[in-house]
Motif scaffolding. Structure first.
Motif, short mmCIF file in Angstrom:
data_model
loop_
_atom_site.label_atom_id
_atom_site.label_comp_id
_atom_site.label_asym_id
_atom_site.label_seq_id
_atom_site.Cartn_x
_atom_site.Cartn_y
_atom_site.Cartn_z
N ALA A 104 4.99 -7.23 -7.92
CA ALA A 104 5.90 -6.13 -8.18
C ALA A 104 5.15 -4.83 -7.96
O ALA A 104 4.13 -4.58 -8.60
N THR A 105 5.65 -3.99 -7.06
CA THR A 105 4.89 -2.80 -6.70
C THR A 105 5.75 -1.76 -6.00
O THR A 105 6.80 -2.07 -5.42
N HIS A 106 5.27 -0.49 -6.06
CA HIS A 106 5.84 0.58 -5.25
C HIS A 106 5.03 0.79 -3.98
O HIS A 106 5.39 1.62 -3.15
N ASP A 107 3.94 0.06 -3.83
CA ASP A 107 3.02 0.24 -2.70
C ASP A 107 3.54 -0.55 -1.50
O ASP A 107 3.19 -1.70 -1.27
N LEU A 108 4.41 0.08 -0.71
CA LEU A 108 5.05 -0.62 0.41
C LEU A 108 4.06 -1.05 1.49
O LEU A 108 4.20 -2.14 2.05
N PRO A 109 3.05 -0.23 1.82
CA PRO A 109 2.08 -0.73 2.80
C PRO A 109 1.35 -1.99 2.34
O PRO A 109 1.06 -2.87 3.13
N MET A 110 1.07 -2.10 1.02
CA MET A 110 0.44 -3.30 0.52
C MET A 110 1.38 -4.50 0.65
O MET A 110 0.97 -5.61 1.01
N VAL A 111 2.66 -4.28 0.36
CA VAL A 111 3.65 -5.35 0.54
C VAL A 111 3.67 -5.80 1.99
O VAL A 111 3.72 -7.00 2.29
N LEU A 112 3.63 -4.85 2.89
CA LEU A 112 3.66 -5.18 4.31
C LEU A 112 2.47 -6.05 4.71
O LEU A 112 2.60 -6.98 5.51
N GLU A 113 1.31 -5.78 4.13
CA GLU A 113 0.10 -6.52 4.47
C GLU A 113 0.07 -7.92 3.86
O GLU A 113 -0.46 -8.85 4.46
N LEU A 114 0.63 -8.08 2.66
CA LEU A 114 0.42 -9.31 1.92
C LEU A 114 1.62 -10.24 1.85
O LEU A 114 1.45 -11.45 1.66
N CYS A 115 2.82 -9.70 1.95
CA CYS A 115 4.01 -10.48 1.59
C CYS A 115 4.80 -10.92 2.82
O CYS A 115 5.10 -10.12 3.70
N GLU A 116 5.17 -12.20 2.84
CA GLU A 116 6.03 -12.71 3.92
C GLU A 116 7.48 -12.29 3.72
O GLU A 116 8.21 -12.05 4.67
N ARG A 117 7.90 -12.21 2.43
CA ARG A 117 9.27 -11.83 2.12
C ARG A 117 9.26 -10.78 1.01
O ARG A 117 8.28 -10.64 0.27
N VAL A 118 10.37 -10.06 0.91
CA VAL A 118 10.47 -8.99 -0.08
C VAL A 118 11.88 -8.97 -0.66
O VAL A 118 12.86 -9.26 0.04
N VAL A 119 11.95 -8.64 -1.94
CA VAL A 119 13.22 -8.48 -2.64
C VAL A 119 13.30 -7.04 -3.14
O VAL A 119 12.35 -6.56 -3.79
N ALA A 141 -2.06 -2.35 -7.91
CA ALA A 141 -2.88 -1.30 -7.31
C ALA A 141 -2.88 0.00 -8.10
O ALA A 141 -3.60 0.94 -7.75
N THR A 142 -2.11 0.07 -9.19
CA THR A 142 -2.02 1.31 -9.96
C THR A 142 -3.40 1.72 -10.49
O THR A 142 -4.11 0.91 -11.08
N GLY A 143 -3.76 2.97 -10.28
CA GLY A 143 -5.00 3.51 -10.82
C GLY A 143 -6.23 3.27 -9.95
O GLY A 143 -7.32 3.75 -10.30
N LEU A 144 -6.08 2.57 -8.85
CA LEU A 144 -7.23 2.28 -8.00
C LEU A 144 -7.44 3.37 -6.96
O LEU A 144 -6.46 3.92 -6.42
N GLU A 184 -10.08 -3.36 -1.57
CA GLU A 184 -10.76 -4.55 -2.07
C GLU A 184 -9.78 -5.49 -2.78
O GLU A 184 -9.87 -6.72 -2.65
N LEU A 185 -8.82 -4.90 -3.52
CA LEU A 185 -7.82 -5.73 -4.18
C LEU A 185 -6.95 -6.47 -3.16
O LEU A 185 -6.66 -7.67 -3.32
N ILE A 186 -6.52 -5.77 -2.12
CA ILE A 186 -5.70 -6.40 -1.10
C ILE A 186 -6.43 -7.59 -0.47
O ILE A 186 -5.87 -8.68 -0.29
N GLU A 187 -7.70 -7.40 -0.15
CA GLU A 187 -8.47 -8.48 0.46
C GLU A 187 -8.67 -9.63 -0.52
O GLU A 187 -8.66 -10.81 -0.14
#
Length: 243
Positions: free
Chosen positions: A188-203, A163-166, A173-176
């Motif tokens: 790999a990201t610093h975008d925690l809300p995106m992680v929350l929307e897309l990822c079942e697990r997190v490290v 998501a960097t630079g968007l 649109e990228l998330i969808e």
């Protein structure tokens, strides 16, 4: 089947910087895992081991095969999408960029053209074949970069800060787009809300070590833990967690 299985992986760069320290994790096929942590935590280094770009001490298996024993298998299975799409797009046209991988696999021209068309349609830029990638917007470039790995039928997508630079619309649109892809995804990201929307697990990684791994809601709900590793936006994340 496990898409990725990593056991006790350590890696030190030639300059002596120790980037990974005994990392172990597993990603089930078809699932989405987030890698979070401060800059220098080892996220990018970890993903470069998935297709053998880097090779450290420990075990890395992709779709049940050791990466070091079968690099061709790993590089066909894992599509790396770099943070900066200009590092990935280097041909004169979008078609040439997306076709580069399939052509190097030795696929016939008809199959390559079909794969390019399908990949560009999948990321929402059908008809861009003749355009110069260097004249696209950052969001369009990121879509084309994803298409370059989809065209190779990669079963695992490893995306570095996608998501960097968007702008907000491009990010949404990228998330969808990512939500609609069936491949296993490691983001790999610093975008925690995106992680929350897309990822079942997190490290959560820090200084090359796994701090915590688990269900996304449980890990991102630990406000003090996230703050202690310099991750921004925990209040926003907590606000959209389910009750």
């Amino acid at each position: 089947m496990l898409a990725v299985e990593i056991d006790n992986l350590s890696y030190t760069y030639p300059d002596g910087c120790r980037a990974l320290r005994g990392v172990s994790l597993r990603v089930e096929e078809g699932r989405t895992m987030g890698l979070v942590g401060p800059n220098g935590a080892g996220k990018s280094t970890l993903m470069l081991h998935l297709n053998g770009t880097l090779s450290g001490d420990g075990s890395v298996q992709v779709l049940a095969k050791p990466v070091g024993a079968d690099l061709d298998h790993a590089r066909r299975a894992v599509g790396l999408v770099f943070q900066n799409p200009d590092d990935q797009l280097f041909m004169p046209t979008v078609f040439d960029d997306v076709a580069f991988g399939p052509l190097n696999l030795g696929w016939p021209e008809e199959k390559v053209r079909a794969k390019v068309s399908a990949a560009l349609a999948a990321v929402g830029v059908a008809g861009f074949e003749s355009r110069s990638p260097h004249h696209l917007s950052i969001g369009e470039k990121k879509r084309v970069a994803i298409a370059t790995v989809l065209a190779m039928d990669c079963r695992i997508l490893a995306l570095d800060e996608p998501a960097t630079g968007l702008d907000p619309r491009g990010r949404r649109e990228l998330i969808e787009l990512l939500r609609g892809l069936e491949a296993t995804k490691i983001i790999a990201t610093h975008d925690l809300p995106m992680v929350l929307e897309l990822c079942e697990r997190v490290v959560l990684l820090n200084e090359g070590e796994v701090v915590i791994e688990g269900d996304t809601h449980e890990v991102l709900g630990q406000k003090d833990l996230l703050l202690s590793y310099g991750l921004e936006g925990p209040r926003d994340v907590l606000r959209i967690l389910p009750e």
